[in-house]
Design a protein around this motif. Structure first.
Motif, PDB file in Angstrom:
ATOM      1  N   VAL A  43     139.856  88.753  15.906  1.00 35.10           N
ATOM      2  CA  VAL A  43     140.613  88.056  14.871  1.00 35.10           C
ATOM      3  C   VAL A  43     141.832  87.432  15.533  1.00 35.10           C
ATOM      4  N   LEU A  44     141.851  86.109  15.602  1.00 39.50           N
ATOM      5  CA  LEU A  44     142.962  85.370  16.210  1.00 39.50           C
ATOM      6  C   LEU A  44     143.919  84.931  15.103  1.00 39.50           C
TER       7      LEU A  44
ATOM      8  N   THR B 291     139.709  82.920  12.737  1.00 43.16           N
ATOM      9  CA  THR B 291     141.056  82.365  12.882  1.00 43.16           C
ATOM     10  C   THR B 291     141.793  82.456  11.547  1.00 43.16           C
ATOM     11  N   VAL B 292     143.056  82.898  11.618  1.00 41.12           N
ATOM     12  CA  VAL B 292     143.862  83.092  10.412  1.00 41.12           C
ATOM     13  C   VAL B 292     145.277  82.590  10.693  1.00 41.12           C
ATOM     14  N   ASN B 293     145.790  81.762   9.803  1.00 44.20           N
ATOM     15  CA  ASN B 293     147.169  81.275   9.925  1.00 44.20           C
ATOM     16  C   ASN B 293     148.107  82.202   9.163  1.00 44.20           C
ATOM     17  N   THR B 294     149.000  82.881   9.893  1.00 41.95           N
ATOM     18  CA  THR B 294     149.891  83.873   9.284  1.00 41.95           C
ATOM     19  C   THR B 294     151.312  83.722   9.816  1.00 41.95           C
TER      20      THR B 294
ATOM     21  N   ASN C 184     150.516  88.786   1.874  1.00 41.72           N
ATOM     22  CA  ASN C 184     149.920  87.472   2.090  1.00 41.72           C
ATOM     23  C   ASN C 184     149.054  87.443   3.342  1.00 41.72           C
ATOM     24  N   GLY C 185     149.518  88.085   4.415  1.00 40.51           N
ATOM     25  CA  GLY C 185     148.733  88.122   5.643  1.00 40.51           C
ATOM     26  C   GLY C 185     147.439  88.898   5.482  1.00 40.51           C
ATOM     27  N   TYR C 186     147.503  89.999   4.746  1.00 41.90           N
ATOM     28  CA  TYR C 186     146.313  90.813   4.492  1.00 41.90           C
ATOM     29  C   TYR C 186     145.266  90.018   3.708  1.00 41.90           C
TER      30      TYR C 186
ATOM     31  N   GLU D 276     140.331  86.187   2.867  1.00 38.99           N
ATOM     32  CA  GLU D 276     139.909  84.840   2.476  1.00 38.99           C
ATOM     33  C   GLU D 276     139.212  84.130   3.640  1.00 38.99           C
ATOM     34  N   SER D 277     139.743  84.288   4.846  1.00 40.78           N
ATOM     35  CA  SER D 277     139.138  83.660   6.025  1.00 40.78           C
ATOM     36  C   SER D 277     137.778  84.262   6.340  1.00 40.78           C
ATOM     37  N   ILE D 278     137.629  85.572   6.138  1.00 38.68           N
ATOM     38  CA  ILE D 278     136.330  86.216   6.365  1.00 38.68           C
ATOM     39  C   ILE D 278     135.278  85.616   5.439  1.00 38.68           C
ATOM     40  N   VAL D 279     135.639  85.462   4.160  1.00 33.48           N
ATOM     41  CA  VAL D 279     134.690  84.906   3.196  1.00 33.48           C
ATOM     42  C   VAL D 279     134.355  83.454   3.560  1.00 33.48           C
ATOM     43  N   GLU D 280     135.355  82.676   3.930  1.00 39.23           N
ATOM     44  CA  GLU D 280     135.148  81.260   4.218  1.00 39.23           C
ATOM     45  C   GLU D 280     134.392  81.030   5.524  1.00 39.23           C
TER      46      GLU D 280
END
Length: 373
Positions: free
Chosen positions: A97-98, A132-135, A144-146, A151-155
């Protein structure tokens, strides 16, 4: 509807806020054989590592792209490529997870583009899942980060349409940060008591429950939700989404899952627990097990025994939005009056809290409110 009171202080004193990267790292630790990779300076990952080790007293897998002043100015894409290559070769994770930080976001780093470049240059690592996750630290909080990770996993990991075939004994549980590893373990026992198979995302009960694992030290998470189960979530019989902050996650799952998506704000009151158990009864077609009914009776007895001390008592709270939603409802269910209430940042769910106002601030603001009232 609660009134949101914003704070004009130029600084935080005894802050209650935690940054988005902390929440993203926490959610990542619930994925099987995962390595969270923080795109930022070494201090960003060092603080998070110490923070979680002090809380869970367990080894925390975490790596950093180690941005320095030169790469911050000239560009740090090579730091990401080097880190991904090193992790894939040495640690052999199943998932990476980046996530970005305030430093890399301010620089304008496009982590998704760098990951696509890595995929093209290193096809031998195609079996390792990348997320990839923007946090950024300068927006939101741990909550919000959690939720951003989920959301990124689902997308990114779930197909836009459910895969063919159904798994009629599987039930998805997508849980917020308000549930501890012990809470998640209890939810698993409830689902299994109805003859169903739970798929929990993220599953912290397998990775941060404080168990001594067999074998050597592992540089990646030793438990969590497997990549295969995540990809098959769309085939499950139904999905429970627990937490106000996961509203968007529930909406994304609605089009990707063949079964019903049931949203619950929390499980901290008898009303919400009854709703959860009733849904499991409907889905499974089985009666409620006797031990669950007995536990409910024990809770009712405890409520009767304590009501003389809790009735009309005031309770002050300072926490993230999901925790405030659960604790406010719990307090009201026991006859207590919630307030004053302090939240670290403004979030949509705060307006629906059953209080007159919510102050956006820190623990100093809480102390001032207690002195005033």
């Amino acid at each position: 509807m609660a009134e949101i009171i914003r704070n004009n202080k130029p600084l935080a004193v005894s802050p209650v806020k935690s940054g988005q990267p902390l929440g993203a790292i926490l959610a990542s630790l619930g994925i099987e054989h995962c390595m969270p990779l923080v795109h930022g300076a070494q201090g960003c990952s060092a603080f998070a590592k110490v923070f979680f080790i002090q809380h869970f007293h367990d080894p925390i897998p975490l790596q950093s792209t180690a941005m320095d002043p030169t790469s911050t100015i000239m560009g740090a894409d090579n730091n990401i490529l080097t880190a991904l290559n090193t992790l894939c070769q040495r640690n052999n994770p199943k998932a990476i997870v980046l996530l970005s930080t305030g430093l890399s976001e301010a620089q304008g780093s496009d982590i998704s583009r760098v990951v696509r470049e890595f995929r093209a240059d290193a096809p031998r690592f195609k079996n390792i899942a990348l997320l990839t996750v923007n946090t950024p630290d300068f927006y939101g909080s741990l909550e919000n980060g959690y939720s951003a990770v989920l959301e990124s996993i689902v997308e990114q990991w779930l197909a836009e349409k459910p895969l063919p075939g159904g798994r009629n004994r599987r039930v998805n549980l997508v849980v917020s940060h308000l549930l501890t590893p012990g809470d998640v373990e209890l939810l698993r026992s409830y689902v299994e008591a109805f003859g169903l198979q739970p798929v929990i995302l993220p599953d912290l009960s397998q990775s941060l429950d404080g168990h001594l694992a067999s074998g050597d030290f592992s540089p990646v998470t030793q438990g969590g939700t497997s990549q295969r189960l995540i990809e098959q979530m769309g085939q499950s019989l139904c999905t429970f989404v627990i937490g106000v902050s996961l509203t968007r996650t529930a909406a994304l799952l609605g089009s990707r899952c063949r079964g019903e998506v049931i949203s619950l704000p929390h499980l901290m009151t008898m009303e919400q627990c009854d709703r959860f158990i009733h849904q499991l009864k409907q889905v499974s077609g089985r009666d409620v097990p006797a031990w669950i009914e007995r536990q409910r009776g024990q809770l009712q007895d405890a409520m009767i025994d304590c009501h003389m001390w809790l009735q009309n008592a005031d309770i002050a709270m300072a926490a993230e939005g999901d925790l405030l939603a659960g604790w406010c409802d719990f307090a009201r269910s026991q006859g207590m009056r919630p307030g004053p209430v302090v939240a670290p940042v403004s979030q949509p769910g705060l307006q629906r809290l059953p209080v007159d106002r919510v102050v956006i601030g820190d623990l100093e603001d809480m102390q001032d409110l207690l002195c005033t009232h």
